[in-house]
Design an enzyme around this catalytic site. Sequence first.
Site, PDB file in Angstrom:
ATOM      1  N   LYS A 144       0.848  -1.213   0.000  1.00  0.00           N
ATOM      2  CA  LYS A 144       0.000   0.000   0.000  1.00  0.00           C
ATOM      3  C   LYS A 144       0.870   1.245   0.000  1.00  0.00           C
ATOM      4  O   LYS A 144       2.018   1.211   0.486  1.00  0.00           O
ATOM      5  CB  LYS A 144      -0.965   0.018   1.189  1.00  0.00           C
ATOM      6  CG  LYS A 144      -0.344   0.229   2.576  1.00  0.00           C
ATOM      7  CD  LYS A 144      -0.433   1.649   3.095  1.00  0.00           C
ATOM      8  CE  LYS A 144       0.847   2.137   3.697  1.00  0.00           C
ATOM      9  NZ  LYS A 144       1.173   2.347   4.994  1.00  0.00           N
ATOM     10  N   ASP A 162      -3.262  -1.285   9.897  1.00  0.00           N
ATOM     11  CA  ASP A 162      -3.320  -1.266   8.429  1.00  0.00           C
ATOM     12  C   ASP A 162      -3.929  -2.540   7.846  1.00  0.00           C
ATOM     13  O   ASP A 162      -4.160  -2.620   6.640  1.00  0.00           O
ATOM     14  CB  ASP A 162      -1.902  -1.125   7.842  1.00  0.00           C
ATOM     15  CG  ASP A 162      -1.406   0.313   7.863  1.00  0.00           C
ATOM     16  OD1 ASP A 162      -2.222   1.221   8.133  1.00  0.00           O
ATOM     17  OD2 ASP A 162      -0.211   0.525   7.603  1.00  0.00           O
TER      18      ASP A 162
HETATM   19  P1  ATP Z   1       3.533  -0.351   8.004  1.00  0.00           P
HETATM   20  O1  ATP Z   1       3.572   0.511   6.774  1.00  0.00           O
HETATM   21  O2  ATP Z   1       2.215  -1.074   8.206  1.00  0.00           O
HETATM   22  O3  ATP Z   1       4.062   0.305   9.233  1.00  0.00           O
HETATM   23  P2  ATP Z   1       6.004  -1.495   7.258  1.00  0.00           P
HETATM   24  O4  ATP Z   1       6.023  -1.604   5.769  1.00  0.00           O
HETATM   25  O5  ATP Z   1       6.692  -0.298   7.829  1.00  0.00           O
HETATM   26  O6  ATP Z   1       4.522  -1.561   7.726  1.00  0.00           O
HETATM   27  P3  ATP Z   1       6.511  -4.302   7.598  1.00  0.00           P
HETATM   28  O7  ATP Z   1       7.216  -4.645   6.336  1.00  0.00           O
HETATM   29  O8  ATP Z   1       5.114  -4.722   7.713  1.00  0.00           O
HETATM   30  O9  ATP Z   1       6.651  -2.744   7.915  1.00  0.00           O
HETATM   31  O10 ATP Z   1       7.414  -4.914   8.779  1.00  0.00           O
HETATM   32  C1  ATP Z   1       7.441  -4.381  10.059  1.00  0.00           C
HETATM   33  C2  ATP Z   1       8.047  -5.416  10.994  1.00  0.00           C
HETATM   34  O11 ATP Z   1       7.168  -6.534  11.089  1.00  0.00           O
HETATM   35  C3  ATP Z   1       9.376  -5.942  10.550  1.00  0.00           C
HETATM   36  O12 ATP Z   1      10.328  -5.540  11.486  1.00  0.00           O
HETATM   37  C4  ATP Z   1       9.234  -7.460  10.515  1.00  0.00           C
HETATM   38  O13 ATP Z   1      10.241  -8.073  11.301  1.00  0.00           O
HETATM   39  C5  ATP Z   1       7.875  -7.761  11.117  1.00  0.00           C
HETATM   40  N1  ATP Z   1       7.078  -8.731  10.331  1.00  0.00           N
HETATM   41  C6  ATP Z   1       6.215  -9.602  10.836  1.00  0.00           C
HETATM   42  N2  ATP Z   1       5.619 -10.326   9.887  1.00  0.00           N
HETATM   43  C7  ATP Z   1       6.098  -9.898   8.712  1.00  0.00           C
HETATM   44  C8  ATP Z   1       5.845 -10.265   7.358  1.00  0.00           C
HETATM   45  N3  ATP Z   1       4.989 -11.226   7.025  1.00  0.00           N
HETATM   46  N4  ATP Z   1       6.513  -9.586   6.410  1.00  0.00           N
HETATM   47  C9  ATP Z   1       7.366  -8.606   6.746  1.00  0.00           C
HETATM   48  N5  ATP Z   1       7.655  -8.239   7.994  1.00  0.00           N
HETATM   49  C10 ATP Z   1       7.029  -8.857   8.991  1.00  0.00           C
END
Ligand code: ATP
Length: 284
Positions: A10, A136
């Site tokens: 997203k 989210d």
């Molecule tokens: P958001 O935009 O919702 O804050 P993000 O893109 O910043 O998300 P994610 O990639 O969702 O962050 O990852 C955040 C943390 O979640 C990472 O530190 C990771 O270790 C953990 N995590 C748990 N499950 C997953 C998954 N399926 N894929 C990626 N990261 C994951």
Amino acid sequence: MKIYEKAPAKINLMLDVLRKREDGFHEVEMVMTMVDLADRLEMEELPRDTIIISSQAGYIPLDEKNLAFQAAKLIKERYDVRKGVYIHLDKHIPVAAGLAGGSSDAAAALRGLNRLWQLNIPQEELLKLGAELGSDVPFCVTGGTAIARGRGEQLEQIINPPQCWVILAKPPINVSTADVYGNFKVDRINKHPSLANMVQAIEQQSFADICTHLGNVLEDVTLPMHPEVLQLKEAMIRLGADGVLMSGSGPTVFGLVSKESKVARIYNGLRGFCKEVYAVRMLT
Ligand code: ATP
């Protein structure tokens, strides 16, 4: 039986924080949409009552900390499913990037397990389960384009923006969403983006107005902490992107581009100093 679900990334076209709530969460107003950069989940029923996660990506947790694991556990508990599942996460969305990769995996697991185990859980209920997993996740369950309010879980679906290219660039730094919100002070924001203007631009399918009204108050926290994010924004603008913004809490920066002829130049220009660059389409 094996089933597959796509878990797209997203982006926030607009993100405003209104106030900090008594429960510690922040009250937000966002416009979110999806781009064609996606993880792919493969789910297969196991005879044993267990949840096993695997992934080719070496840098994500594969235990209870994985959001897809948490989604499977939640659905099993709530619907008393005494079967197991093997979930393989084919990761393509950069991790901790502001692209909701983990949330989208959780949402895809909810949708997929609903099919695999033929539970017939209505969408409304999947959204509630999603909200228990993360702010989210409900948006990632529905996809499309939506206004999100509350802590991000109250959704109002709107029409998709007009089709365009989206160039994503992630600098090699990790930004924790919790840190960014922790350092956020509402009274230090000098310009709040306008939800009404962004929604109107989308409804009128005006690509130019969408670019004009892009805005994310979390840039005020992340940019001073990580100057490389600002440098990427400036580079994208210099290379000719029509509108540029940081997604979520960062550090990924996205550029919207209407003309295909510009895409290669921007992509190649960014690749000169940033390893993780993607040129994808908006998912409409
Ligand atoms: P958001 O935009 O919702 O804050 P993000 O893109 O910043 O998300 P994610 O990639 O969702 O962050 O990852 C955040 C943390 O979640 C990472 O530190 C990771 O270790 C953990 N995590 C748990 N499950 C997953 C998954 N399926 N894929 C990626 N990261 C994951």
